[in-house]
Scaffold this motif. Structure first.
Motif, PDB file in Angstrom:
ATOM      1  N   ASN A  39       0.796  -1.038   0.063  1.00 33.39           N
ATOM      2  CA  ASN A  39       0.087   0.005  -0.112  1.00 33.39           C
ATOM      3  C   ASN A  39       0.853   1.082   0.060  1.00 33.39           C
ATOM      4  O   ASN A  39       0.454   2.314  -0.748  1.00 33.39           O
ATOM      5  CB  ASN A  39      -0.921  -0.079   1.141  1.00 33.39           C
ATOM      6  N   VAL A  40       2.130   1.262   1.027  1.00 35.09           N
ATOM      7  CA  VAL A  40       2.880   2.344   0.878  1.00 35.09           C
ATOM      8  C   VAL A  40       3.480   2.540  -0.496  1.00 35.09           C
ATOM      9  O   VAL A  40       3.741   3.806  -1.087  1.00 35.09           O
ATOM     10  CB  VAL A  40       3.828   2.010   2.066  1.00 35.09           C
ATOM     11  N   LEU A  41       4.002   1.632  -1.091  1.00 35.07           N
ATOM     12  CA  LEU A  41       4.711   1.521  -2.359  1.00 35.07           C
ATOM     13  C   LEU A  41       3.628   2.026  -3.293  1.00 35.07           C
ATOM     14  O   LEU A  41       4.161   2.834  -4.422  1.00 35.07           O
ATOM     15  CB  LEU A  41       5.184   0.308  -2.744  1.00 35.07           C
ATOM     16  N   ALA A  42       2.615   1.719  -3.410  1.00 31.99           N
ATOM     17  CA  ALA A  42       1.511   2.120  -4.379  1.00 31.99           C
ATOM     18  C   ALA A  42       1.277   3.527  -4.271  1.00 31.99           C
ATOM     19  O   ALA A  42       1.146   4.300  -5.396  1.00 31.99           O
ATOM     20  CB  ALA A  42       0.122   1.344  -4.046  1.00 31.99           C
ATOM     21  N   ILE A  43       1.208   4.054  -3.168  1.00 30.59           N
ATOM     22  CA  ILE A  43       0.888   5.795  -3.040  1.00 30.59           C
ATOM     23  C   ILE A  43       2.233   6.406  -3.403  1.00 30.59           C
ATOM     24  O   ILE A  43       2.142   7.146  -4.313  1.00 30.59           O
ATOM     25  CB  ILE A  43       0.535   6.069  -1.456  1.00 30.59           C
ATOM     26  N   ILE A  44       3.263   5.728  -3.118  1.00 32.49           N
ATOM     27  CA  ILE A  44       4.692   6.307  -3.411  1.00 32.49           C
ATOM     28  C   ILE A  44       4.559   6.377  -4.885  1.00 32.49           C
ATOM     29  O   ILE A  44       5.162   7.357  -5.750  1.00 32.49           O
ATOM     30  CB  ILE A  44       5.799   5.921  -3.025  1.00 32.49           C
TER      31      ILE A  44
END
Length: 93
Positions: A39-44
């Motif tokens: 989820n963090v990587l998707a937002i970044i």
């Protein structure tokens, strides 16, 4: 020359906002909710895509649209996308 300076300033603002959003995602992921890494990587990745998209649009004004109107629309769309990213950061779990 004035238009180029404004384009340069707009690029700086977009870069700074995207850097701040990325830093916020990292801070939330480390210190608050410990969300899933994907989820963090998707937002970044979304932030990076938005940055690339709008920086590219600054360099290539669409023909047939007055520059003032084009950049006004660009800023409005960027603000809308930024608010959407901020919502995603707020809902990061």
């Amino acid at each position: 020359k004035i238009i180029m300076a404004k384009r340069k300033d707009l690029k700086k603002v977009i870069n700074n906002i995207c850097m701040d959003l990325t830093a916020e995602v990292v801070a939330v992921s480390l210190y608050e909710s410990k969300p899933a890494e994907e989820n963090v990587l998707a937002i970044i990745n979304s932030i990076l895509k938005i940055r690339q998209h709008y920086i590219g649009r600054i360099s290539k004004v669409e023909p047939g649209i007055p520059a003032k109107k084009y950049f006004h629309n660009l800023v409005e769309e960027f603000n809308s996308d930024t608010l959407e990213i901020i919502d995603h950061i707020g809902n990061l779990n």
